[in-house]
Design a protein around this motif. Sequence first.
Motif, PDB file in Angstrom:
ATOM      1  N   VAL A 290       0.844  -1.202   0.000  1.00 53.76           N
ATOM      2  CA  VAL A 290       0.000   0.000   0.000  1.00 53.76           C
ATOM      3  C   VAL A 290       0.879   1.253   0.000  1.00 53.76           C
ATOM      4  N   MET A 291       1.897   1.254   0.843  1.00 50.36           N
ATOM      5  CA  MET A 291       2.774   2.434   0.947  1.00 50.36           C
ATOM      6  C   MET A 291       3.495   2.713  -0.365  1.00 50.36           C
ATOM      7  N   ASP A 292       3.983   1.659  -1.015  1.00 51.87           N
ATOM      8  CA  ASP A 292       4.758   1.880  -2.239  1.00 51.87           C
ATOM      9  C   ASP A 292       3.914   2.510  -3.334  1.00 51.87           C
ATOM     10  N   LYS A 293       2.612   2.242  -3.288  1.00 49.45           N
ATOM     11  CA  LYS A 293       1.735   2.868  -4.289  1.00 49.45           C
ATOM     12  C   LYS A 293       1.414   4.316  -3.920  1.00 49.45           C
ATOM     13  N   GLY A 294       1.663   4.661  -2.657  1.00 52.82           N
ATOM     14  CA  GLY A 294       1.357   6.028  -2.219  1.00 52.82           C
ATOM     15  C   GLY A 294      -0.035   6.158  -1.638  1.00 52.82           C
TER      16      GLY A 294
ATOM     17  N   ALA B  17      10.759   4.068  -1.278  1.00 53.28           N
ATOM     18  CA  ALA B  17      10.126   3.489  -2.466  1.00 53.28           C
ATOM     19  C   ALA B  17       8.985   4.363  -2.969  1.00 53.28           C
ATOM     20  N   ASP B  18       8.437   5.220  -2.081  1.00 51.92           N
ATOM     21  CA  ASP B  18       7.303   6.054  -2.513  1.00 51.92           C
ATOM     22  C   ASP B  18       7.751   7.471  -2.873  1.00 51.92           C
ATOM     23  N   ASP B  19       9.051   7.706  -2.985  1.00 49.58           N
ATOM     24  CA  ASP B  19       9.537   9.013  -3.443  1.00 49.58           C
ATOM     25  C   ASP B  19       9.779   8.993  -4.953  1.00 49.58           C
ATOM     26  N   THR B  20       8.853   8.443  -5.699  1.00 52.11           N
ATOM     27  CA  THR B  20       8.933   8.464  -7.163  1.00 52.11           C
ATOM     28  C   THR B  20       7.826   9.376  -7.667  1.00 52.11           C
ATOM     29  N   GLU B  21       7.954   9.817  -8.921  1.00 57.05           N
ATOM     30  CA  GLU B  21       6.958  10.753  -9.431  1.00 57.05           C
ATOM     31  C   GLU B  21       5.559  10.139  -9.436  1.00 57.05           C
ATOM     32  N   GLU B  22       5.497   8.842  -9.780  1.00 57.74           N
ATOM     33  CA  GLU B  22       4.201   8.168  -9.876  1.00 57.74           C
ATOM     34  C   GLU B  22       3.523   8.076  -8.495  1.00 57.74           C
ATOM     35  N   ALA B  23       4.282   7.568  -7.498  1.00 55.60           N
ATOM     36  CA  ALA B  23       3.712   7.422  -6.147  1.00 55.60           C
ATOM     37  C   ALA B  23       3.388   8.789  -5.557  1.00 55.60           C
ATOM     38  N   LEU B  24       4.187   9.763  -5.945  1.00 63.63           N
ATOM     39  CA  LEU B  24       3.983  11.105  -5.414  1.00 63.63           C
ATOM     40  C   LEU B  24       2.634  11.679  -5.847  1.00 63.63           C
TER      41      LEU B  24
ATOM     42  N   TYR C 228      -3.635  13.279  -0.153  1.00 60.83           N
ATOM     43  CA  TYR C 228      -3.610  14.431   0.748  1.00 60.83           C
ATOM     44  C   TYR C 228      -4.808  15.342   0.477  1.00 60.83           C
ATOM     45  N   TYR C 229      -5.001  15.696  -0.791  1.00 59.75           N
ATOM     46  CA  TYR C 229      -6.077  16.659  -1.073  1.00 59.75           C
ATOM     47  C   TYR C 229      -7.461  16.066  -0.831  1.00 59.75           C
TER      48      TYR C 229
END
Length: 193
Positions: free
Chosen positions: A52-56, A139-146, A153-154
């Motif tokens: 779940v985390m890796d997907k963001g 692993a979640d600091d990629t453009e996609e996961a971001l 967040y929003y």
Amino acid sequence: MNIILLGPPGAGKGTQAGILVSERNMVQLSTGDMLREARTSGTEMGKRVAEVMDKGELVTDEIVIGLIEEKLQGDQGGGFIFDGFPRNLAQADALGDLLARHGAKLDAAIELQVNDEVLVGRILKRAADAVAAGQTPRADDTEEALKTRLMAYYKQTSPLIGYYYAKGRLKGVDGLAEIEAVSGEIEKTLDSF
Ligand code: AMP
């Protein structure tokens, strides 16, 4: 004092929490850090959390509320800093209940105000800095996961700004200023209580 640091990924919550820990002896409760620890445990729960985390995306309320509940029993030091928790309205209600059960309350929700372009730049820099230092980036600091993290967040977390405003607990701070200036603003806010 018990406070929440609110703001999107990359707003500087972890950095500011670290400063409060060293300067005010407060106790940082970062659900992100707790979950990163849990995922290295190799348990079934850890594996599910990692996916779940890796997907963001957000992990279930039950898991994070359980983690926070455990920590509230421990040393309170100069008060708790909730960093990355609560992330939605159900978690915010749960936190209020948990604190009340411990005879405590929330003093302030400090919103680190930033803009999205700066965020994306900061997070991609965090990943590049980790690689340059020979570390493994999150692993979640990629453009996609971001993109997914910002959307989470929003959609789910930003309503907390109105929630804490209505409770008279919201304090806004310019999160785009230099780190020391931001921490100075936070100190001022805390000293005003
Ligand atoms: P953070 O370090 O706060 O950016 O959190 C990293 C990831 O951990 C998030 O993208 C979520 O997948 C998960 N996470 C952290 N805190 C929470 C929370 N309070 N509720 C749900 N998921 C969370």
